[in-house]
Design a protein around this motif. Structure first.
Motif, PDB file in Angstrom:
ATOM      1  N   TYR A 161       0.809  -1.213   0.000  1.00 19.34           N
ATOM      2  CA  TYR A 161       0.000   0.000   0.000  1.00 19.34           C
ATOM      3  C   TYR A 161       0.849   1.272   0.000  1.00 19.34           C
ATOM      4  O   TYR A 161       0.368   2.336  -0.388  1.00 19.34           O
ATOM      5  CB  TYR A 161      -0.969  -0.007   1.182  1.00 19.34           C
ATOM      6  N   GLU A 162       2.097   1.164   0.424  1.00 14.07           N
ATOM      7  CA  GLU A 162       2.980   2.329   0.423  1.00 14.07           C
ATOM      8  C   GLU A 162       3.169   2.868  -0.994  1.00 14.07           C
ATOM      9  O   GLU A 162       3.248   4.078  -1.212  1.00 14.07           O
ATOM     10  CB  GLU A 162       4.337   1.975   1.051  1.00 14.07           C
ATOM     11  N   ALA A 163       3.235   1.960  -1.968  1.00 11.79           N
ATOM     12  CA  ALA A 163       3.358   2.385  -3.370  1.00 11.79           C
ATOM     13  C   ALA A 163       2.145   3.217  -3.788  1.00 11.79           C
ATOM     14  O   ALA A 163       2.275   4.233  -4.473  1.00 11.79           O
ATOM     15  CB  ALA A 163       3.508   1.166  -4.276  1.00 11.79           C
ATOM     16  N   GLY A 164       0.957   2.792  -3.336  1.00  9.69           N
ATOM     17  CA  GLY A 164      -0.254   3.548  -3.638  1.00  9.69           C
ATOM     18  C   GLY A 164      -0.271   4.899  -2.950  1.00  9.69           C
ATOM     19  O   GLY A 164      -0.710   5.896  -3.531  1.00  9.69           O
ATOM     20  N   ASN A 165       0.246   4.967  -1.711  1.00 12.21           N
ATOM     21  CA  ASN A 165       0.305   6.242  -0.986  1.00 12.21           C
ATOM     22  C   ASN A 165       1.203   7.237  -1.701  1.00 12.21           C
ATOM     23  O   ASN A 165       0.860   8.412  -1.880  1.00 12.21           O
ATOM     24  CB  ASN A 165       0.838   6.009   0.438  1.00 12.21           C
ATOM     25  N   ILE A 166       2.385   6.773  -2.111  1.00  8.99           N
ATOM     26  CA  ILE A 166       3.351   7.651  -2.786  1.00  8.99           C
ATOM     27  C   ILE A 166       2.840   8.057  -4.166  1.00  8.99           C
ATOM     28  O   ILE A 166       2.982   9.210  -4.576  1.00  8.99           O
ATOM     29  CB  ILE A 166       4.727   6.963  -2.869  1.00  8.99           C
ATOM     30  N   SER A 167       2.214   7.117  -4.879  1.00 11.60           N
ATOM     31  CA  SER A 167       1.643   7.442  -6.192  1.00 11.60           C
ATOM     32  C   SER A 167       0.522   8.464  -6.060  1.00 11.60           C
ATOM     33  O   SER A 167       0.388   9.372  -6.880  1.00 11.60           O
ATOM     34  CB  SER A 167       1.106   6.171  -6.865  1.00 11.60           C
ATOM     35  N   GLY A 168      -0.279   8.328  -5.002  1.00  5.19           N
ATOM     36  CA  GLY A 168      -1.372   9.272  -4.775  1.00  5.19           C
ATOM     37  C   GLY A 168      -0.864  10.670  -4.479  1.00  5.19           C
ATOM     38  O   GLY A 168      -1.381  11.663  -5.007  1.00  5.19           O
ATOM     39  N   ALA A 169       0.173  10.770  -3.634  1.00  3.60           N
ATOM     40  CA  ALA A 169       0.775  12.074  -3.345  1.00  3.60           C
ATOM     41  C   ALA A 169       1.383  12.674  -4.612  1.00  3.60           C
ATOM     42  O   ALA A 169       1.302  13.890  -4.847  1.00  3.60           O
ATOM     43  CB  ALA A 169       1.846  11.931  -2.263  1.00  3.60           C
ATOM     44  N   SER A 170       1.962  11.814  -5.459  1.00  5.98           N
ATOM     45  CA  SER A 170       2.550  12.278  -6.726  1.00  5.98           C
ATOM     46  C   SER A 170       1.481  12.818  -7.662  1.00  5.98           C
ATOM     47  O   SER A 170       1.691  13.810  -8.368  1.00  5.98           O
ATOM     48  CB  SER A 170       3.310  11.126  -7.407  1.00  5.98           C
ATOM     49  N   LEU A 171       0.311  12.162  -7.663  1.00  7.94           N
ATOM     50  CA  LEU A 171      -0.806  12.652  -8.482  1.00  7.94           C
ATOM     51  C   LEU A 171      -1.247  14.037  -8.018  1.00  7.94           C
ATOM     52  O   LEU A 171      -1.609  14.887  -8.836  1.00  7.94           O
ATOM     53  CB  LEU A 171      -1.990  11.684  -8.388  1.00  7.94           C
ATOM     54  N   GLY A 172      -1.221  14.233  -6.694  1.00  6.39           N
ATOM     55  CA  GLY A 172      -1.569  15.550  -6.148  1.00  6.39           C
ATOM     56  C   GLY A 172      -0.617  16.631  -6.641  1.00  6.39           C
ATOM     57  O   GLY A 172      -1.046  17.718  -7.028  1.00  6.39           O
TER      58      GLY A 172
ATOM     59  N   LEU B 160      10.624   0.441  -0.833  1.00  5.40           N
ATOM     60  CA  LEU B 160       9.806  -0.395  -1.723  1.00  5.40           C
ATOM     61  C   LEU B 160       8.682   0.428  -2.360  1.00  5.40           C
ATOM     62  O   LEU B 160       8.394   0.287  -3.550  1.00  5.40           O
ATOM     63  CB  LEU B 160       9.205  -1.573  -0.941  1.00  5.40           C
ATOM     64  N   GLY B 161       8.051   1.281  -1.558  1.00  2.03           N
ATOM     65  CA  GLY B 161       6.985   2.138  -2.082  1.00  2.03           C
ATOM     66  C   GLY B 161       7.486   3.078  -3.150  1.00  2.03           C
ATOM     67  O   GLY B 161       6.857   3.248  -4.203  1.00  2.03           O
ATOM     68  N   VAL B 162       8.644   3.716  -2.911  1.00  2.00           N
ATOM     69  CA  VAL B 162       9.225   4.652  -3.883  1.00  2.00           C
ATOM     70  C   VAL B 162       9.604   3.918  -5.171  1.00  2.00           C
ATOM     71  O   VAL B 162       9.348   4.401  -6.283  1.00  2.00           O
ATOM     72  CB  VAL B 162      10.463   5.365  -3.295  1.00  2.00           C
ATOM     73  N   VAL B 163      10.216   2.734  -5.040  1.00  2.00           N
ATOM     74  CA  VAL B 163      10.649   1.972  -6.225  1.00  2.00           C
ATOM     75  C   VAL B 163       9.452   1.573  -7.080  1.00  2.00           C
ATOM     76  O   VAL B 163       9.435   1.806  -8.288  1.00  2.00           O
ATOM     77  CB  VAL B 163      11.441   0.711  -5.785  1.00  2.00           C
ATOM     78  N   PHE B 164       8.428   0.977  -6.454  1.00  2.00           N
ATOM     79  CA  PHE B 164       7.247   0.568  -7.218  1.00  2.00           C
ATOM     80  C   PHE B 164       6.588   1.755  -7.899  1.00  2.00           C
ATOM     81  O   PHE B 164       6.157   1.666  -9.045  1.00  2.00           O
ATOM     82  CB  PHE B 164       6.223  -0.124  -6.299  1.00  2.00           C
TER      83      PHE B 164
ATOM     84  N   LYS C 138       6.856   2.684 -12.063  1.00  2.00           N
ATOM     85  CA  LYS C 138       5.492   2.441 -12.543  1.00  2.00           C
ATOM     86  C   LYS C 138       5.183   0.949 -12.610  1.00  2.00           C
ATOM     87  O   LYS C 138       4.488   0.479 -13.506  1.00  2.00           O
ATOM     88  CB  LYS C 138       5.269   3.110 -13.910  1.00  2.00           C
ATOM     89  N   ILE C 139       5.789   0.202 -11.666  1.00  2.00           N
ATOM     90  CA  ILE C 139       5.474  -1.223 -11.553  1.00  2.00           C
ATOM     91  C   ILE C 139       4.105  -1.322 -10.898  1.00  2.00           C
ATOM     92  O   ILE C 139       3.870  -0.757  -9.838  1.00  2.00           O
ATOM     93  CB  ILE C 139       6.525  -1.957 -10.689  1.00  2.00           C
ATOM     94  N   ASN C 140       3.231  -2.042 -11.550  1.00  2.00           N
ATOM     95  CA  ASN C 140       1.879  -2.172 -11.015  1.00  2.00           C
ATOM     96  C   ASN C 140       1.862  -3.291  -9.965  1.00  2.00           C
ATOM     97  O   ASN C 140       1.913  -4.473 -10.314  1.00  2.00           O
ATOM     98  CB  ASN C 140       0.904  -2.504 -12.148  1.00  2.00           C
ATOM     99  N   PRO C 141       1.800  -2.933  -8.685  1.00  2.00           N
ATOM    100  CA  PRO C 141       1.912  -3.968  -7.646  1.00  2.00           C
ATOM    101  C   PRO C 141       0.582  -4.666  -7.366  1.00  2.00           C
ATOM    102  O   PRO C 141       0.241  -4.942  -6.224  1.00  2.00           O
ATOM    103  CB  PRO C 141       2.385  -3.163  -6.434  1.00  2.00           C
ATOM    104  N   ILE C 142      -0.184  -4.991  -8.447  1.00  2.00           N
ATOM    105  CA  ILE C 142      -1.520  -5.566  -8.262  1.00  2.00           C
ATOM    106  C   ILE C 142      -1.478  -6.889  -7.516  1.00  2.00           C
ATOM    107  O   ILE C 142      -2.269  -7.128  -6.611  1.00  2.00           O
ATOM    108  CB  ILE C 142      -2.213  -5.768  -9.630  1.00  2.00           C
ATOM    109  N   GLU C 143      -0.532  -7.763  -7.902  1.00  2.18           N
ATOM    110  CA  GLU C 143      -0.475  -9.078  -7.266  1.00  2.18           C
ATOM    111  C   GLU C 143      -0.135  -8.951  -5.777  1.00  2.18           C
ATOM    112  O   GLU C 143      -0.677  -9.677  -4.941  1.00  2.18           O
ATOM    113  CB  GLU C 143       0.573  -9.966  -7.964  1.00  2.18           C
ATOM    114  N   ILE C 144       0.777  -8.000  -5.456  1.00  2.00           N
ATOM    115  CA  ILE C 144       1.146  -7.797  -4.047  1.00  2.00           C
ATOM    116  C   ILE C 144      -0.042  -7.231  -3.288  1.00  2.00           C
ATOM    117  O   ILE C 144      -0.315  -7.627  -2.150  1.00  2.00           O
ATOM    118  CB  ILE C 144       2.351  -6.842  -3.925  1.00  2.00           C
TER     119      ILE C 144
END
Length: 400
Positions: free
Chosen positions: A99-110, A322-326, A330-336
């Motif tokens: 979920y950290e990848a989603g948090n960082i991606s969300g902040a980046s979208l902002g 791990l969140g920053v790398v994903f 732009k690795i889609n961590p769907i399976e994780i």
């Protein structure tokens, strides 16, 4: 008022943790597809979160120990203790990394909503550096004040966006208190509850309250802090649903599309407020998720260390990296994330049952254990979490 502000903190951090980009996106989709009709799911979520978090905070203040430490002490079987620790550690650490990848991606979208997409590849690194700086300082008061400030920014952003849509108050109140189940809404309802009642927050809260309060008499401050922060956080989530309800027919793929959809009606005003709000939602969750994982690891392994200890820092750093790398690659961590959802679905009812068991033990809480009314409310909520957990696991396997 000054005295109240002095005794706020842990509850606000819990609210900051559950209002992440995933919550923003899910609330947006709920509003666009179903209008005000699913607001009742948020009302239910707020009640459940207040009850569970109050129990967790009570354990933290009375015992002055983390939740995992208390659970370990109360399980007498070494085999069951090891199984419990493995389950908790794997679900929390692996789940938070996903979920950290989603948090960082969300902040980046902002940030991209405010400054454009030209340098998008740098945004996750910038978010990571900010989160790293706040976590590395290792000072609870600095961390608390920083997150309180960001939560205030986020809250104002989303609340103002909801207000400018001029919502229908009577329909909104009806949606908040009268349950309805529109066609195809079951999974959305499960999602709204699941994104608010977060298992790692139970561990985080028990650990944070003992950093702030050392005396049993401070329970009254903890309860006020928990109630006010979580109810307010729930209203922020509701405001996103309300704002999105004004966008019927608009195709929404993520949280930032809420701002795009409002542009024709409200110009750039809504866009900038949504951008700031999504950034704050992402970065607060990007800080609390690694912090919670580190606290859980600390309790699981019995480390008697502070926020500045190397082992403590290594755990949150792994989650953050791990969140920053994903996010950067732009690795889609769907399976994780699928695994994290399964772990979340299994973990929530288990931890809720552990909570109910512990808060009824006189040997742990003495006169501060649960009363009959608290047990009835807690029992109903745990039944809901079991249903939620079962359905969230089924949902994931249906997608596989």
């Amino acid at each position: 008022m000054i005295k109240w502000f002095k005794n706020t903190g842990p509850g606000v951090l819990v609210a900051a943790a559950f209002i992440g980009p995933g919550t923003v996106t899910l609330c947006t989709l709920a509003g666009v597809k179903y209008g005000y009709s699913l607001l009742w799911a948020m009302t239910l979520s707020i009640v459940a979160t207040v009850v569970l978090q109050e129990m967790s905070a009570r354990i933290g203040i009375i015992t002055q120990k983390g939740l995992v430490s208390v659970i370990k002490e109360q399980i007498k079987s070494p085999i069951l203790t090891k199984i419990t620790i493995i389950l908790i550690l794997s679900a929390i650490v692996v789940g938070n990394a996903a979920y950290e990848a989603g948090n960082i991606s969300g902040a980046s979208l902002g940030i991209s909503a405010l400054f454009g997409n030209n340098l998008y590849y740098l945004y996750p690194i910038i978010i990571g550096v900010i989160a790293f700086g706040l976590l590395y300082i290792g000072n609870y008061k600095v961390l608390e004040r920083s997150l309180v400030f960001l939560v205030i920014i986020m809250s104002i952003s989303f609340l103002l966006t909801a207000i400018i849509t001029k919502p229908n108050i009577s329909l909104m109140l009806k949606g908040m208190f009268i349950p309805s189940f529109p066609n195809g809404s079951t999974l959305t309802i499960i999602g709204l509850i699941g994104t608010t009642v977060v298992p790692y927050n139970l561990f985080l809260h028990a650990s944070l309250v003992k950093e702030k309060w050392k005396n049993k008499n401070d329970l009254k401050y903890s309860r006020k802090d928990t109630f006010i922060a979580i109810v307010f956080g729930g209203f922020v989530s509701m405001s996103i649903i309300v704002a999105a309800s004004a966008m019927k027919g608009v195709e929404i793929k993520n949280g930032i599309d809420l701002a795009k959809g409002l542009e024709p009606l409200y110009g750039n005003f809504a866009k900038y407020f949504l951008g700031i709000g999504l950034f704050a939602a992402g970065i607060t969750s990007a800080i609390t998720a690694p912090l919670a994982a580190a606290y859980v690891a600390k309790s699981c392994f019995g480390w008697d260390v502070g926020l500045k200890n190397l082992k403590f820092r290594i755990v949150w750093l792994i989650i953050l990296v791990l969140g920053v790398v994903f996010s950067s690659l732009k690795i889609n961590p769907i399976e994780i994330i699928k695994f994290a959802q399964v772990a979340n679905g299994i973990l929530l009812p288990i931890i809720a049952l552990f909570l109910l068991w512990i808060v009824n033990k006189t040997t742990v809480l003495g006169t501060y254990k649960n009363g009959i009314f608290q047990n009835i409310i807690s029992g109903i909520i745990i039944l809901i979490t079991i249903i939620l957990g079962f359905k969230s696991v089924l949902k994931v396997f249906e997608l596989l």
